[in-house]
Design an enzyme around this catalytic site. Sequence first.
Site, PDB file in Angstrom:
ATOM      1  N   GLY A  83      25.527  13.119 -28.247  1.00 36.51           N
ATOM      2  CA  GLY A  83      25.025  13.775 -27.034  1.00 36.51           C
ATOM      3  C   GLY A  83      25.538  13.083 -25.786  1.00 36.51           C
ATOM      4  N   ALA A  84      25.768  11.773 -25.898  1.00 33.85           N
ATOM      5  CA  ALA A  84      26.232  11.023 -24.731  1.00 33.85           C
ATOM      6  C   ALA A  84      27.616  11.507 -24.288  1.00 33.85           C
ATOM      7  CB  ALA A  84      26.246   9.535 -25.047  1.00 33.85           C
ATOM      8  N   GLY A 143       0.834  -1.205   0.000  1.00 36.31           N
ATOM      9  CA  GLY A 143       0.000   0.000   0.000  1.00 36.31           C
ATOM     10  C   GLY A 143       0.862   1.245   0.000  1.00 36.31           C
ATOM     11  N   GLY A 144       0.327   2.292   0.599  1.00 34.56           N
ATOM     12  CA  GLY A 144       1.053   3.569   0.621  1.00 34.56           C
ATOM     13  C   GLY A 144       2.351   3.486   1.389  1.00 34.56           C
TER      14      GLY A 144
HETATM   15  C1  HXC Z   1      -3.608  -4.676  11.679  1.00 31.04           C
HETATM   16  C2  HXC Z   1      -2.513  -6.499  10.898  1.00 31.04           C
HETATM   17  C3  HXC Z   1      -2.254  -5.857   9.680  1.00 31.04           C
HETATM   18  C4  HXC Z   1      -2.744  -4.547   9.529  1.00 31.04           C
HETATM   19  C5  HXC Z   1      -1.402  -7.811   9.591  1.00 31.04           C
HETATM   20  N1  HXC Z   1      -1.967  -7.708  10.784  1.00 31.04           N
HETATM   21  N2  HXC Z   1      -1.575  -6.698   8.883  1.00 31.04           N
HETATM   22  N3  HXC Z   1      -3.187  -5.913  11.903  1.00 31.04           N
HETATM   23  N4  HXC Z   1      -3.400  -3.991  10.555  1.00 31.04           N
HETATM   24  N5  HXC Z   1      -2.508  -3.871   8.393  1.00 31.04           N
HETATM   25  C6  HXC Z   1      -1.985  -8.723  11.846  1.00 31.04           C
HETATM   26  C7  HXC Z   1      -2.804  -9.928  11.486  1.00 31.04           C
HETATM   27  O1  HXC Z   1      -4.154  -9.720  11.852  1.00 31.04           O
HETATM   28  C8  HXC Z   1      -2.144 -10.995  12.354  1.00 31.04           C
HETATM   29  O2  HXC Z   1      -2.602 -10.871  13.674  1.00 31.04           O
HETATM   30  C9  HXC Z   1      -0.698 -10.588  12.352  1.00 31.04           C
HETATM   31  O3  HXC Z   1      -0.673  -9.210  11.979  1.00 31.04           O
HETATM   32  C10 HXC Z   1       0.139 -11.356  11.346  1.00 31.04           C
HETATM   33  O4  HXC Z   1      -0.524 -11.326  10.093  1.00 31.04           O
HETATM   34  P1  HXC Z   1      -0.761 -12.639   9.217  1.00 31.04           P
HETATM   35  O5  HXC Z   1      -1.748 -12.292   8.185  1.00 31.04           O
HETATM   36  O6  HXC Z   1      -1.043 -13.785  10.101  1.00 31.04           O
HETATM   37  O7  HXC Z   1       0.698 -12.833   8.587  1.00 31.04           O
HETATM   38  P2  HXC Z   1       1.072 -13.338   7.146  1.00 31.04           P
HETATM   39  O8  HXC Z   1       0.301 -14.548   6.784  1.00 31.04           O
HETATM   40  O9  HXC Z   1       2.560 -13.435   7.136  1.00 31.04           O
HETATM   41  O10 HXC Z   1       0.627 -12.182   6.162  1.00 31.04           O
HETATM   42  C11 HXC Z   1       1.217 -10.888   6.250  1.00 31.04           C
HETATM   43  C12 HXC Z   1       0.446  -9.899   5.355  1.00 31.04           C
HETATM   44  C13 HXC Z   1      -1.058  -9.928   5.730  1.00 31.04           C
HETATM   45  C14 HXC Z   1       0.641 -10.290   3.905  1.00 31.04           C
HETATM   46  C15 HXC Z   1       1.073  -8.547   5.594  1.00 31.04           C
HETATM   47  O11 HXC Z   1      -1.200  -9.825   7.147  1.00 31.04           O
HETATM   48  C16 HXC Z   1      -1.820  -8.837   5.088  1.00 31.04           C
HETATM   49  O12 HXC Z   1      -2.198  -8.933   3.923  1.00 31.04           O
HETATM   50  N6  HXC Z   1      -2.123  -7.780   5.856  1.00 31.04           N
HETATM   51  C17 HXC Z   1      -2.895  -6.672   5.381  1.00 31.04           C
HETATM   52  C18 HXC Z   1      -2.126  -5.882   4.403  1.00 31.04           C
HETATM   53  C19 HXC Z   1      -2.855  -4.637   4.003  1.00 31.04           C
HETATM   54  O13 HXC Z   1      -3.809  -4.708   3.206  1.00 31.04           O
HETATM   55  N7  HXC Z   1      -2.493  -3.512   4.628  1.00 31.04           N
HETATM   56  C20 HXC Z   1      -3.139  -2.270   4.403  1.00 31.04           C
HETATM   57  C21 HXC Z   1      -2.497  -1.707   3.125  1.00 31.04           C
HETATM   58  S1  HXC Z   1      -3.144  -0.183   2.717  1.00 31.04           S
HETATM   59  P3  HXC Z   1      -2.709 -12.115  14.670  1.00 31.04           P
HETATM   60  O14 HXC Z   1      -3.290 -11.547  15.895  1.00 31.04           O
HETATM   61  O15 HXC Z   1      -3.559 -13.111  13.986  1.00 31.04           O
HETATM   62  O16 HXC Z   1      -1.308 -12.602  14.846  1.00 31.04           O
HETATM   63  C22 HXC Z   1      -2.100   0.845   3.426  1.00 31.04           C
HETATM   64  C23 HXC Z   1      -2.477   2.245   3.222  1.00 31.04           C
HETATM   65  C24 HXC Z   1      -1.335   3.125   3.626  1.00 31.04           C
HETATM   66  O17 HXC Z   1      -1.184   0.485   4.022  1.00 31.04           O
HETATM   67  C25 HXC Z   1      -1.505   4.447   2.945  1.00 31.04           C
HETATM   68  C26 HXC Z   1      -0.425   5.392   3.313  1.00 31.04           C
HETATM   69  C27 HXC Z   1      -0.496   6.607   2.477  1.00 31.04           C
END
Ligand code: HXC
Length: 540
Positions: A438-439, A203-204
């Site tokens: 040019g290079a 994401g961001g």
């Molecule tokens: C809260 C989160 C989290 C998140 C993971 N966890 N991502 N909690 N916010 N963004 C937690 C899970 O619930 C889990 O908790 C623990 O972290 C480990 O995650 P798993 O999924 O079990 O690990 P894994 O299988 O290794 O997968 C990792 C992952 C996946 C690929 C990162 O967790 C995932 O897809 N997370 C979401 C990614 C996402 O969409 N993020 C938002 C992006 S948008 P428990 O308690 O079960 O251990 C963004 C906008 C930013 O970031 C903009 C800025 C300008």
Amino acid sequence: MACIISKSNLCVKSLKKIHGLRLIQSQFQRQSTLSVQERIDEKRKKALLGGGQHRLDAQHKKGKLSSRERIELLLDPGTFIEYDMFVEQRCTDFGMDADSNKFPGDSVVTGHGLIHGRQAFIFSQDFSVFGGSLSSAHAQKICKVMDQAMLVGAPVIGLNDSGGARIQEGVESLAGYADIFQRNVMASGVIPQISMVMGPCAGGAVYSPALTDFTFMVKDTSYLFITGPDVVKSVTNEEVTQEELGGAKTHTTVSGVAHKAFENDVEALLQLRELYSFLPLSNSDSSPIIKTNDPSNRLCPVLDDLVPLDSTKAYDMLEVITALSDNNHFWEVMPNYAKNIVIGFGRMDGQTVGFVGNQPKVASGCLDINSSVKAARFVRFCDAFNIPLVTLVDVPGFLPGTAQEYGGIIRHGAKLLYAFAEATVPKITVITRKAYGGAYDVMSSKHLRGDLNYAWPAAEVAVMGAKGAVQIIFRGKEDQEEREAEYIEKFANPFPAAIRGYVDDIIEPRMTRSLICRDLKLLASKKQENPKKKHANIPL
Ligand code: HXC
């Protein structure tokens, strides 16, 4: 803490009234101090365990180190000073205010320490706490070290391992990212910023690493993308794995988003220490001088025969760079992307230099879109941080073709031209063979304020190669071969440039190291300033 103290004061007052005994007062105070101390110890202990032993074990099972182990490995032993170990996330939605969801320090470890005895600020995201996701508390902790790094003038290193925005926190988390981005931009060109991506970065969240000077990745365990494979599938119907979409190979060979990939966490952190040794702490500092027993006047006879007599034959510019560097040591940046240009750090007589060299082994060393952008960013880094540039030129020109023209080679090639032209650090250029069109101008020529420009005897400085030139100026005429020979005689040698002072000297290749070391000494006191302006407008 304040609350505990005021409560104690109240109790002590009443005890005094009843007994009037100082002894009881002091006993009570000791008891309450002890319980605070116990709480401090408990929280510190808990912070060290991040999200708990089972999550740390899971991290190890993936072949990854924990956030704290990474810091230990990166910094000199025993030098880490941690900040904000007691900071906790403050979200009250989705049951996040339950004690079981509070982890002292939250999902990032921050502080500072030493690398080879030199100051570095650091944040290391802790995947074991909510997947290293960024809460507002997490962002605040990062901002604190970034602010302090700017105040004292020392680099910030980020070890990224995060699931992105803390989903439970919504816009607060987005605000936290923007606070970091703003600081990345303000710090750009003031202190070096380095990102080591050691896990997910989605994401961001990818934009903070992208704003830093160097983005590195660990093979097989790290990835960077704006939207993951599921979103890609639903929007474009493309089937792609995480690795294909944003793994280390993709970003170090195809997209150019990352500068280098390492085999595992350990190699990554040790290499980061190595890179650190080349860099100054800030734009008002100079790079450390590393004493060497490699003589500055060492001859490099291997260079005398390196360039083939047949100018259509390739050779390896890396051999030139390593021959010139102290102890033949060169730390290459972006080694697997746009390989037609080579960039990286070496030392000459102990001083860090940034090498830029066309690579005749790949696409004859032509400049194209990717190589121009790759080198331009590197040149600007060196210029921002007082690192002299040594440019090695063997370039037959810009790569022709619709793909390049449609892709905007004019705009992108201009970036490299711009970067060399605005650079005010010492600039030493050696034309090893071709410098066409040019290079020739672009590659840190005399005309772009090159300080010392040399040519090897095999140098050819001309508008274009003989064949192309004769086809244009003698189109349809007989004796093409004779005319080509005449063109070569006239232009395919270093004299036209040397006669005009566009190169300062024609030198024996074996002398190159010795002369550059001598020139670097001379240029150490170089002072050059560009006109004052709000900021320039590089062709982005
Ligand atoms: C809260 C989160 C989290 C998140 C993971 N966890 N991502 N909690 N916010 N963004 C937690 C899970 O619930 C889990 O908790 C623990 O972290 C480990 O995650 P798993 O999924 O079990 O690990 P894994 O299988 O290794 O997968 C990792 C992952 C996946 C690929 C990162 O967790 C995932 O897809 N997370 C979401 C990614 C996402 O969409 N993020 C938002 C992006 S948008 P428990 O308690 O079960 O251990 C963004 C906008 C930013 O970031 C903009 C800025 C300008």
